[in-house]
Design an enzyme around this catalytic site. Structure first.
Site, short mmCIF file in Angstrom:
data_model
loop_
_atom_site.label_atom_id
_atom_site.label_comp_id
_atom_site.label_asym_id
_atom_site.label_seq_id
_atom_site.Cartn_x
_atom_site.Cartn_y
_atom_site.Cartn_z
N ILE A 67 0.89 -1.16 0.00
CA ILE A 67 0.00 0.00 0.00
C ILE A 67 0.92 1.21 0.00
O ILE A 67 1.87 1.28 0.78
CB ILE A 67 -0.97 0.00 1.21
CG1 ILE A 67 -1.88 1.24 1.15
CG2 ILE A 67 -0.25 -0.09 2.53
CD1 ILE A 67 -3.00 1.22 2.20
N SER A 68 0.67 2.13 -0.92
CA SER A 68 1.59 3.24 -1.11
C SER A 68 1.68 4.15 0.11
O SER A 68 0.74 4.26 0.90
CB SER A 68 1.15 4.09 -2.32
OG SER A 68 1.27 3.36 -3.51
N GLN A 69 2.82 4.78 0.25
CA GLN A 69 3.04 5.78 1.29
C GLN A 69 2.03 6.92 1.09
O GLN A 69 1.82 7.37 -0.04
CB GLN A 69 4.46 6.30 1.16
CG GLN A 69 4.85 7.37 2.14
CD GLN A 69 6.27 7.87 1.89
OE1 GLN A 69 6.95 7.39 0.98
NE2 GLN A 69 6.71 8.82 2.68
#
Length: 218
Positions: A67-69
């Site tokens: 899950i992206s930053q």
């Protein structure tokens, strides 16, 4: 993956702190910050890891994906300049977190994911949260031609180049945001379609994404 949707004052307070952190890091678009503040990021985590959900970090979601930053999600979202009703193609659904942020900004999202396991998970989680984009499973490097042209296209994996096929799915005046580089680091690139044949390219900051895999990528 959490399917028990609980969002209490502790999580809401953590999101407010995250929004202030992103503002301090240079995110200026108040609509983007508002969207980040509304989407319950902990819903994309197993309950065991809810304490990690509002840190400004990427986090593994299985199958070699993350899950992206939050900063990266906000950065790309800001570059898209979403207007209410924009049709947006998202390449790389992943957890669906970026999808939800785009929808909070008023976008009508078509999103494509290559990995079947992640796709199967996301099509359960997002509707349960009240988000209903058009889901597709397949090679995102080739776009989704049947729903084109798009006002905006966002690629959430690192590519070796800007796929020509994606540029052709943009409307005139449309914006493509894509990380371009090698498999370790990429530069964020914004491409604006100026005419049928002309494009304006802007190269921005350095990021690190998982590789974009497909016929038009790695």
């Amino acid at each position: 993956m959490a399917y028990k949707f609980v969002d209490n004052y502790r999580e809401r307070g953590a999101r407010k702190k995250l929004v202030e952190l992103l503002r301090s890091r240079g995110i200026e678009d108040e609509q983007v910050l508002k969207a980040i503040g509304k989407v319950p990021r902990h819903f994309f985590f197993d309950e065991t890891f809810w304490n990690q959900a509002y840190k400004d970090i990427a986090f593994p979601i299985g199958d070699g994906q993350t899950i992206s930053q939050p900063y990266t999600v906000a950065y790309q979202s800001e570059l898209l300049h979403i207007k209410n009703g924009d049709k947006v193609l998202e390449i790389g659904t992943g957890s669906g977190y970026q999808t939800c942020v785009l929808m909070e900004l008023g976008a009508k999202v078509v999103t494509i994911e290559r990995q079947q396991n992640i796709y199967n998970r996301t099509i359960q989680v997002l509707p349960g949260m009240g988000y209903k984009p058009v889901f597709c499973c397949g090679d995102g490097s080739k776009g989704v031609a049947e729903h084109s042209p798009y006002d905006k296209i966002i690629v959430t994996a690192g590519a070796p180049l800007v796929p020509e096929i994606l540029l052709k799915q943009l409307k005139i005046g449309g914006i493509l945001v894509i990380p371009v580089g090698d498999e370790k680091t990429q530069k964020m690139v914004t491409v604006i379609r100026v005419s049928d044949t002309d494009y304006e390219k802007i190269v921005l900051d350095t990021f690190r994404f998982v590789p974009l895999v497909g016929d038009q990528a790695w």
